[in-house]
Design a protein around this motif. Sequence first.
Motif, mmCIF file in Angstrom:
data_model
loop_
_atom_site.group_PDB
_atom_site.id
_atom_site.type_symbol
_atom_site.label_atom_id
_atom_site.label_comp_id
_atom_site.label_asym_id
_atom_site.label_seq_id
_atom_site.Cartn_x
_atom_site.Cartn_y
_atom_site.Cartn_z
ATOM 1 N N LEU A 297 -125.918 14.703 -10.319
ATOM 2 C CA LEU A 297 -126.548 15.877 -10.903
ATOM 3 C C LEU A 297 -125.390 16.744 -11.335
ATOM 4 O O LEU A 297 -125.584 17.782 -12.362
ATOM 5 N N GLY A 298 -124.176 16.732 -10.790
ATOM 6 C CA GLY A 298 -123.020 17.597 -11.266
ATOM 7 C C GLY A 298 -122.335 16.665 -12.007
ATOM 8 O O GLY A 298 -121.128 17.143 -12.392
ATOM 9 N N ASP A 299 -122.550 15.618 -12.909
ATOM 10 C CA ASP A 299 -121.837 14.938 -13.418
ATOM 11 C C ASP A 299 -121.455 15.302 -14.933
ATOM 12 O O ASP A 299 -121.957 16.206 -15.315
ATOM 13 N N ASP A 300 -120.329 15.030 -15.451
ATOM 14 C CA ASP A 300 -119.954 15.570 -16.841
ATOM 15 C C ASP A 300 -120.699 14.932 -17.972
ATOM 16 O O ASP A 300 -120.952 15.590 -19.062
ATOM 17 N N SER A 301 -121.387 13.720 -17.820
ATOM 18 C CA SER A 301 -122.176 13.139 -18.694
ATOM 19 C C SER A 301 -123.831 13.833 -18.591
ATOM 20 O O SER A 301 -124.178 13.728 -17.764
ATOM 21 N N GLN A 302 -124.178 14.482 -19.824
ATOM 22 C CA GLN A 302 -125.645 14.717 -19.853
ATOM 23 C C GLN A 302 -126.594 13.599 -19.566
ATOM 24 O O GLN A 302 -127.723 13.844 -18.852
#
Length: 378
Positions: A297-302
């Motif tokens: 949920l906090g990943d750099d990739s949307q």
Amino acid sequence: AEILEEGISEALPALVPKIYHTLHNEDGILELDRHVNTTSTQFAGLNDSSDEEDDDQAVRGMTVKTSLTDEKASAAHLAGVLSKKAGPSFIQHGWQLFEPILHGCSYFHDEVRGQSAKTAALFCGFFTQHDAANPKVQQVLGEVAGRLFEMTTTDDSKEVCSDSLTAVGTLFEVVSPALMASYVEGASQAIMTVLTEKAVCQTLADDEDDDEESEDHDGQVMDTAAEAFEQVAKCFGSGFAQTFATFLPVFTKMAKPSKADNSRVAGTGVLAEVSKSLGPAVSPYLNDIGAIMMRGLGDDSQLVRRNCAYGCGVLAMCSPQQVLPSVNAILAAMQPLLQKNEEAGVRDNAVSAICRMIQAGVTGEGTPGALPEFLFKT
């Protein structure tokens, strides 16, 4: 054929021979075999060889009309559409076209191989539906499955690998689980070869592709492999749980933050979709998958964030009591995904996930506050 569906059957007697001719036609391919004299007086000063036996060199090559390969690919595509739309009247014609379609899977041109693979899978669905009593059907299914698994792992073209993976997914979509049960292991192994980037096409250097184009091809192959695995899981539902457990470490590794974007996207996407197919049978693996979803949920990739928001909602629907203790942590992690500066697809999946949680009865002290907030922000 797409519009007329079974109404196209009246045209089959005239149409199928043309398809058959095109699939067999090699008139546009000319093999060259000629000798070139390297001691031409015009370039005599450049020839330092004293070995006269080497003066005449054999030159072999091939010229191909692009229109022929395009026509062959189109014919293979049309055969696949007819198998989906023409109904029982296509049975005899389907058997007539099957061998050239299967042969097309090993054709030298990438587009013809790829389209033939997708059509071969559709033919299997057609034969099992309309000619199930024919003893040849089981043999054909084995031949096609084996060929598709081989193409997926050994073809040197990423486009063909992707088409073969699409065909594998189609095979598990159009043929019954009872008939496909014996091919689960082979399909899973072939798909895993791609997902772990060990297929032949993934190990060859892309000398002619720039970095951006090569990355696009890599992403396409990974996405298609993930979709194929998801289709295998969808075919068997909760009965796929034991096979899934075998490959869970692979997807866990793919979803690690240190992996490339396309790996994390494929890994989280597969985990979410397969969880949905397993339903309550995902319970033994929920803690591991849930941890990956929360982190994502906090990943750099949307795209990863989108997958993981969706995955959180899926897990809540599959096993509400297991997810319930973590509801407030999930809601807190979802809040950044609901902001106006977030990508629309991510916000949409976050809203859907919270709605699924409420629907499943997975609510906590943070739910009343989250509900009006996300309604107004989206």
